[in-house]
Design an enzyme around this catalytic site. Sequence first.
Site, PDB file in Angstrom:
ATOM      1  N   ASN A   1       0.857  -1.195   0.000  1.00 41.62           N
ATOM      2  CA  ASN A   1       0.000   0.000   0.000  1.00 41.62           C
ATOM      3  C   ASN A   1       0.888   1.238   0.000  1.00 41.62           C
ATOM      4  OD1 ASN A   1      -1.833   2.091   0.534  1.00 41.62           O
ATOM      5  ND2 ASN A   1      -3.102   0.771   1.814  1.00 41.62           N
TER       6      ASN A   1
ATOM      7  N   CYS B   1      -5.218   1.007  -1.275  1.00 41.88           N
ATOM      8  CA  CYS B   1      -5.835  -0.307  -1.052  1.00 41.88           C
ATOM      9  C   CYS B   1      -6.984  -0.539  -2.028  1.00 41.88           C
ATOM     10  CB  CYS B   1      -6.308  -0.448   0.398  1.00 41.88           C
ATOM     11  SG  CYS B   1      -7.317   0.924   0.974  1.00 41.88           S
TER      12      CYS B   1
ATOM     13  N   HIS C   1     -10.983   1.377   4.362  1.00 40.97           N
ATOM     14  CA  HIS C   1     -10.016   0.414   3.826  1.00 40.97           C
ATOM     15  C   HIS C   1     -10.727  -0.538   2.870  1.00 40.97           C
ATOM     16  CE1 HIS C   1      -6.472  -2.014   3.634  1.00 40.97           C
ATOM     17  NE2 HIS C   1      -7.097  -3.078   4.106  1.00 40.97           N
TER      18      HIS C   1
ATOM     19  N   ASP D   1      -5.469  -8.662   1.298  1.00 44.54           N
ATOM     20  CA  ASP D   1      -5.540  -7.430   2.099  1.00 44.54           C
ATOM     21  C   ASP D   1      -4.183  -6.736   2.025  1.00 44.54           C
ATOM     22  OD1 ASP D   1      -6.007  -5.416   3.873  1.00 44.54           O
ATOM     23  OD2 ASP D   1      -6.666  -6.695   5.526  1.00 44.54           O
TER      24      ASP D   1
END
Length: 1103
Positions: A206, A211, A453, A470
Amino acid sequence: MDILDEKVNGGPPMEIVDDVVSVRDHEAFAAKHMPDLGHDVKDFKVYTWRLTNWKKLEKKITSPEFDCGGHRWRILLFPFGNSNAPPNDTVSVYLDYADPKKSPDGWHACAQFALVISNVHDPTIYTVSHAHHRFITEECDWGFTRFSELRKLFNIQEGHLRPTIEDESADVTVYVRVLEDPTGVLWHNFVNYDSKKETGYVGLKNQGATCYMNSLLQSLFCTRYFRKAVYQIPTEDELPTESVSLALQRVFYHLQTSDQPVGTTELTKSFGWKSNDSFYQHDVQEFNRVLQDNLESKMKGTKAEGAIAKLFVGKMKSYIKCVNVDYESSKTEEFKDIQLNVKGMKNLYESFKYFVAVEMMEGENKYHAEGYGLQDAKKGFVFESFPPVLHLQLKRFEYDIHRDAMVKINDRHEFPFEIDLGEFIDEGPTKSENWVYKLHGVLVHSGDVNGGHYFALIKPDRDTRWLKFDDDRVTPVTDREVLEENYGGEPLNGIPQPLQRNQVRAMKRFTNAYMLVYVRETDIDEMLAPFKEEDTPAHLKRRLDEERLQIEAKKREREEQHLFLTAKVITDETFTRHEGFDLATFDEKHWPPSDLPSFRVLKQETYNVFKSRVANHFNLPENMVRLWVLVNRQNKTVRPDTHIPENEPTLTVEVIRNNMAARQNDLRLYLDVIPDPSKPEPPVGAIMVFLKHFDTSKQTLYGVGKVYASRNSKVQDLHLMINERMRWTPGTPLKLYEEIKPGMIELMKSKFTFAQSEIQDGDVICFQVDLSEKETHDLESQSLYSNPIQFYDFLQNRVMIIFRPKFEDPDHDHPEFSLILSKKHNYDIMSQKAGEFLRHDPIKLRFTTTHVTNGSPKSILKRSLNQSIAEIMGTNYINPTTSVILYEKLDVSIVELETKRSLKIIWTGIHNREEASYPFLLPKTSMIHDLADHLAKQVTLTPASAGKIRVFEVSKDGKTQKEFTGSEMIGNIPDPVELYAEEIPREELEADEHEKIISVFHFQKEVSRTHGVPFRFVVKPHEKFADTKKRLQGRIGVSDKDIAKYRFALIQISTFKQPTYIEDEDIIYDHKFAPEDVLGLDHVDKSGKARAGAGEKAIVIRG
């Protein structure tokens, strides 16, 4: 043994006062004290350990072992507290994994447990605490350091007839649930977690707020047909920072081959983004659309042409079908994604039903069918085909007209692993085909409209399990984590999320699905086909393998760095370029280090070998090279101290550094060129002195070499040598100063010897031509320096300030430049020097400081404070060598700005075109109507106009005007503001009560892709749209050729319907306009000034 205290996933000790339950009633006790965590239970055991003679127990004891879930356990007890608690004050008790060393490598056990101390005669008297933990080798015991105070256990507590520990006896019981861990990562701390090893995939780093991009890129990467198509774009001759196609190919290749998270900086650079763009969170759907448009254009004329259409494009038909006569008007359109409502919809099926729901046109809202007059009709959408990969955008973000802001919809909305969309296909030959779709990806947003997020849940193919991508971590997930946890709303079974078990009430979940990716069952094997070696372009593989080898070589170099040191060499030539203290700059706080010849040297390399390398580098015979070691003197200067001895063949570079130049990481050297190799040693009794010349006319101070002077000769003897070296007339009067240290520059006494003046090897003497009083006065009257003491003070306080234009990219009129200033200078001097460089009146320059981390604007500098440069720079710990200040060239004095407001108005005239921008500087107490009056004097109104001007802002969604009343004070308008003004058409001013005034806006294909400026328009009763269109054409002043390319749609914000495109026979007056309903003009944006949805910064990809 490490004893770990209770963590956030455990509850506090609880004394029992209600709902009396016995410790021996295992089922009831567990139900009361061990909340359901939502995980399947593998095994459940209760073990009780009776203890007597409590006060005689040892400090640390363990119970016999017991089995639960295939693991051996025991209770670990500190009857008087362990070392982390006050002695003899508390009881510490833990659940301990017995003998973890005998367990296989990588073992773990997820257990929920309750520890209880109870009365042996009355099991309803007890103290209990519960927790859950992932037991691993490093954390093999878990529990409570302060389980209970001893006195509370030994004394009778309120509501009881007995103490917990009675006659020094008590039962210690543990309830253990070993839980299933189907993903292998339940309660994992992710220390040393290896995504590639555990899942076969790696994450993306990131960059700050990327994201949203990472989640989409992983989804596209796992859509293997898309990855193959991207690989087919020719990129052999392109640069990754300039080509989106190549940069994306490189990201995909690294995701395939790397075992570490992959960076995306190269990719965002190829988009043309600057570093601060990576801290701005964009909309995934908008980013996907812009990226696909870019790639589609790159695929034209290549093997990949048509791939995006094949993957993502389906067809839908909008229709109006008369009920009582045989008449239908319809239009087929392509789509790349479908936007579905969440609000008021229980699940995905209901969202599709709503999308294709038929709207009846009857009563006052009848349809005007050509040749049949007003008719009852059905209006709606139907799908003609769905694409192999179906992107569904769930409308989690919607515009709230009352707040003029976007809001997030967190309502529960269910979606299935499999859905049959056959019933939404139009009647025809394709309806009987298999339209079953399987869920392939879920893009999730956690947070609110202001940020949050994104992550992705993806099932890469039929055989791979669901994975969570993630950012830089990839983990397996359960079906529940894919579906139930991303429906939004409140959890159905009331199980609070981990870490929230003790909350009083359930909260709405702000983590929910935002985009769904379904793949048609019949296309899965083609769309998600296994990736073969030949699918990756050979040139890409070759290029990246070469880069990988280079990276590995650099990594080896870093790993071997401890074997090397760096030697920096000052030469007579570098000294002549040096303007500052000493012979070079090394560690000055506000000034970059000198650029010196550097050598990476093995610490064990002998001096003779190293000296030979240096001589070679400078093309000198070895016998002409003498190297002096520079040392850090106590007075903070760095000077040559001793030359390295030539007669020690075993002397290594490391020994030289350690013994001759202590307190330095690098080896700093001075290269002394020996003029006569037959005399290798310096003259006996001579001192090596370095000379600097302060030139008053040029205001410079540079090195001019070195001299050897006898210790016993007088300082004035240097005059002859200096005049000779500078080729000045013999006898030119000079002044000599010793550069002792920063802040201590002293005039030397010419009659003193060098020994009396305490001059030693490596000292620096600065000289200048002696000035008359008049010459000194003339220099100082121009704010120039007349002697080295003043100039050295400037050097000690100098800083480099970089000036950048605040609102423009640097260009000829707004360059980026740097100035060297003293920290003692003030705002006025800085402004004057910047004005001289820019050739702009300093009083019309405005400066803004910046944040050190990302260069964004911080605060506007006030001239009235006249701060020093030191105050303006502030305390700067991160990058102390330079500061960045932003500048604006103003048309007015900044003094005026303090009492006035500077505003720009974009004038759109009578034809809704951005004609010009008009700046105004008015007192802050002026009203908007004053602004309109000033504008009226500068613009030309149409001859037949009513002479009225409307001043307005544009709503955040770009669809309507927010008109000012005229009485607002301009000083109260929030900053920043974008103001527009237009001439109000006479038709609007003279509209009667039967006519409607509606809002009209411009968009391109998607309603969210607004552009241009919205305007108002009069709608007349009984007027067919063919005639309305002609008046619209006149209102916006476009040609017949252009208007023919426009499409017109009714946008009903309140119902969140798809846009309804209007036919020539329609009468839009008959539509019951809600206040927020608008007319949209769908046409190509030729302005290049696209607006993004509701206050968002538009996404642009240039590469």
